[in-house]
Enzyme design. Structure first.
Site, mmCIF file in Angstrom:
data_model
loop_
_atom_site.group_PDB
_atom_site.id
_atom_site.type_symbol
_atom_site.label_atom_id
_atom_site.label_comp_id
_atom_site.label_asym_id
_atom_site.label_seq_id
_atom_site.Cartn_x
_atom_site.Cartn_y
_atom_site.Cartn_z
ATOM 1 N N ASP A 34 34.201 -1.635 -13.836
ATOM 2 C CA ASP A 34 34.010 -3.654 -14.333
ATOM 3 C C ASP A 34 32.942 -4.788 -13.597
ATOM 4 O OD1 ASP A 34 34.208 -6.204 -14.760
ATOM 5 O OD2 ASP A 34 36.873 -6.681 -14.525
ATOM 6 N N LYS A 91 29.727 -12.924 -18.180
ATOM 7 C CA LYS A 91 28.932 -13.461 -17.341
ATOM 8 C C LYS A 91 27.239 -13.380 -17.382
ATOM 9 C CE LYS A 91 32.093 -14.615 -13.096
ATOM 10 N NZ LYS A 91 33.374 -13.511 -13.159
ATOM 11 N N PHE A 134 40.186 -7.945 -9.449
ATOM 12 C CA PHE A 134 39.869 -9.819 -10.253
ATOM 13 C C PHE A 134 40.108 -9.108 -11.686
ATOM 14 C CE2 PHE A 134 38.129 -13.428 -12.576
ATOM 15 C CZ PHE A 134 39.315 -13.939 -12.449
HETATM 16 C C1 LIG Z 1 34.545 -13.735 -13.871
HETATM 17 C C2 LIG Z 1 35.345 -11.877 -14.086
HETATM 18 C C3 LIG Z 1 36.071 -11.748 -14.966
HETATM 19 C C4 LIG Z 1 36.308 -12.572 -15.671
HETATM 20 O O1 LIG Z 1 35.740 -12.728 -16.894
HETATM 21 P P1 LIG Z 1 36.318 -14.240 -18.141
HETATM 22 O O2 LIG Z 1 34.746 -14.588 -17.852
HETATM 23 O O3 LIG Z 1 36.288 -15.231 -16.578
HETATM 24 O O4 LIG Z 1 36.789 -14.478 -18.260
HETATM 25 C C5 LIG Z 1 36.521 -10.322 -15.662
HETATM 26 N N1 LIG Z 1 36.461 -9.270 -14.389
HETATM 27 C C6 LIG Z 1 35.372 -9.425 -12.778
HETATM 28 C C7 LIG Z 1 35.112 -8.070 -11.988
HETATM 29 C C8 LIG Z 1 34.723 -11.069 -13.272
HETATM 30 O O5 LIG Z 1 34.187 -10.961 -11.621
#
Ligand SMILES: *Cc1c(COP(=O)(O)O)cnc(C)c1O
Length: 415
Positions: free
Chosen positions: A237, A266, A152
């Protein structure tokens, strides 16, 4: 003095009226639990009826430092009174300190500030491709990026192009080419997927949305070795795993690996504003030249001031230690539920994925029962629930939350 404002006062919002107004006026791209928050403090959310809930999701780790964190709110308020937006056409005095201290925190050189997580992922992909053409010498238009199955990374067209989740892709094509999926946690499969046109490997050090899926020990180290051997970038990520959640500043540090680029988001915005960033080495990030990438709000003064306060909090190291300590306790207690309605528990730091026995209940049903008992959690993929309370949660409150889960499972087993 008595203020008579009745005529201007909007009617009190109740749970029912809030849900009724949303119905029809709000796109239905989410299916939230029927809780309408009115305020929040620390690890607790109070709804419009005055009922209190222990927040065991923390906005998917965006609220790692707690709701209404005093230090962060103070930094935001101070900046609100000075300057909030300049665009990157000019400099402002919060951006330099934010970039410098964030890079230092991670032992990196350069920061590319953005807003949402998905935007930062997109930015890292652009940097990696540009690096591939300009530095590695991949023929124009041929760059490939390897990603993991069940990843994700966000919701943009390019990102869902390499998602394994059909519901996030269906009817949104045509998709962006240039991505290759390999099984997560399988170093051999990664090695096999390597060729001269590969410019980067993009991975979550722990797959959050997939259900807090932790790769086999040594996997991230193998990814680093393989990418180095093939002159390929490693992009971590850490949007959900980073900034204290797993008991370290970033999960890569727990695994003793250093990628070429970190992607953060986040919690970088302290639960106040959206702040994301790509943080990497100068030889990679340095490929970007003026005019090649940008964002009107990226690195804005308010975001930079809050982000800087977050970085300074993490630089002290206490919050990471707290996450480690409480996380050990959480996992130990959750492990004791295996066989009592729980099939498996995974986790790192104060972050847990709990596979509920699907013959007992769905994840959603467990979350609804928890809600009735004053605990907010989120299901993912059918029968998995995840717990990610703010890292400032007290041990007593955390224990109370786990007690509620235990009670919910006991009740369901008795039925
Ligand atoms: C939440 C998340 C995203 C996307 O972040 P948004 O601020 O919702 O666009 C990307 N990668 C990971 C691992 C995430 O948990």
């Amino acid at each position: 003095m008595l203020h008579i404002r009745v005529a201007f006062m909007s009617p009190k919002i109740t749970t029912a009226s809030a849900l009724e107004m949303e119905k029809g006026a709000l796109t239905r791209n989410y299916n939230p639990l029927p809780v309408v928050a009115a305020k929040a403090k620390g690890a607790w959310i109070t709804d419009v009826e005055g009922k209190k809930y222990l927040d065991c999701l923390a906005a998917y780790s965006a609220v790692n430092f707690g709701h209404g964190n005093k230090t962060l709110i103070k930094a935001a308020k101070r900046q609100l009174d000075r300057v909030t937006l300049t665009s990157r056409a000019f400099h402002h005095d919060a951006l330099g300190p934010f970039a410098k201290e964030l890079a230092d925190l991670l032992g990196m050189d350069m920061v590319l500030p953005m807003n949402s997580g998905a935007e930062a992922v997109e930015s890292a992909i652009k940097v990696a491709r540009a690096w591939g053409y300009r530095v590695k010498g991949v023929p124009a238009g041929k760059a490939k990026i390897i990603v993991a199955e069940n990843n994700f990374h966000g919701r943009t067209i390019s990102i869902v192009s390499f998602s394994s989740d059909e519901s996030s892709r269906k009817d949104f094509g045509p998709f962006t080419p240039g991505f290759v999926k390999v099984p997560y946690g399988d170093a051999e499969a990664l090695e096999k997927a390597m060729d001269d046109s590969v410019v980067a490997v993009l991975l979550e050090p722990i797959q959050g949305e997939a259900g807090i899926v932790t790769p086999p020990k040594g996997y991230l180290k193998a990814v680093r070795t393989i990418t180095k051997a093939h002159n390929v970038l490693f992009i971590a990520d850490e949007i959900q795993s980073g900034l204290g959640r797993t008991g370290a500043t970033v999960q890569c540090q727990n695994e003793k690996v250093t990628p070429d680029m970190y992607i953060l988001g986040k919690a970088l915005g302290g639960g106040i504003v959206p702040v994301s960033a790509v943080v990497g080495t100068a030889d990679v990030m340095g490929v970007l030249k003026p005019g090649q990438h940008g964002s009107t709000f990226g690195g804005n003064p308010l975001a930079a001031a809050v982000g800087l306060a977050v970085v300074r909090m993490l630089a002290k190291g206490d919050i990471q230690k707290r996450s480690q300590r409480l996380g050990k306790h959480l996992l130990k207690r959750l492990q004791s539920l295996v066989g009592k309605g729980v099939l498996e528990v995974r986790g790192a730091g104060l972050w847990a994925g709990i596979d509920i026995d699907p013959s007992l209940a769905t994840g959603r049903e467990v979350c609804e029962a928890l809600m009735a008992r004053g605990v907010l959690a989120k299901d993912t993929h059918g029968s998995t629930i995840r717990l990610a309370p703010p890292l400032v949660v007290s041990k007593k409150d955390l224990d109370w939350g786990i007690d509620q889960l235990e009670a919910v499972l006991a009740q369901m087993r008795a039925q």
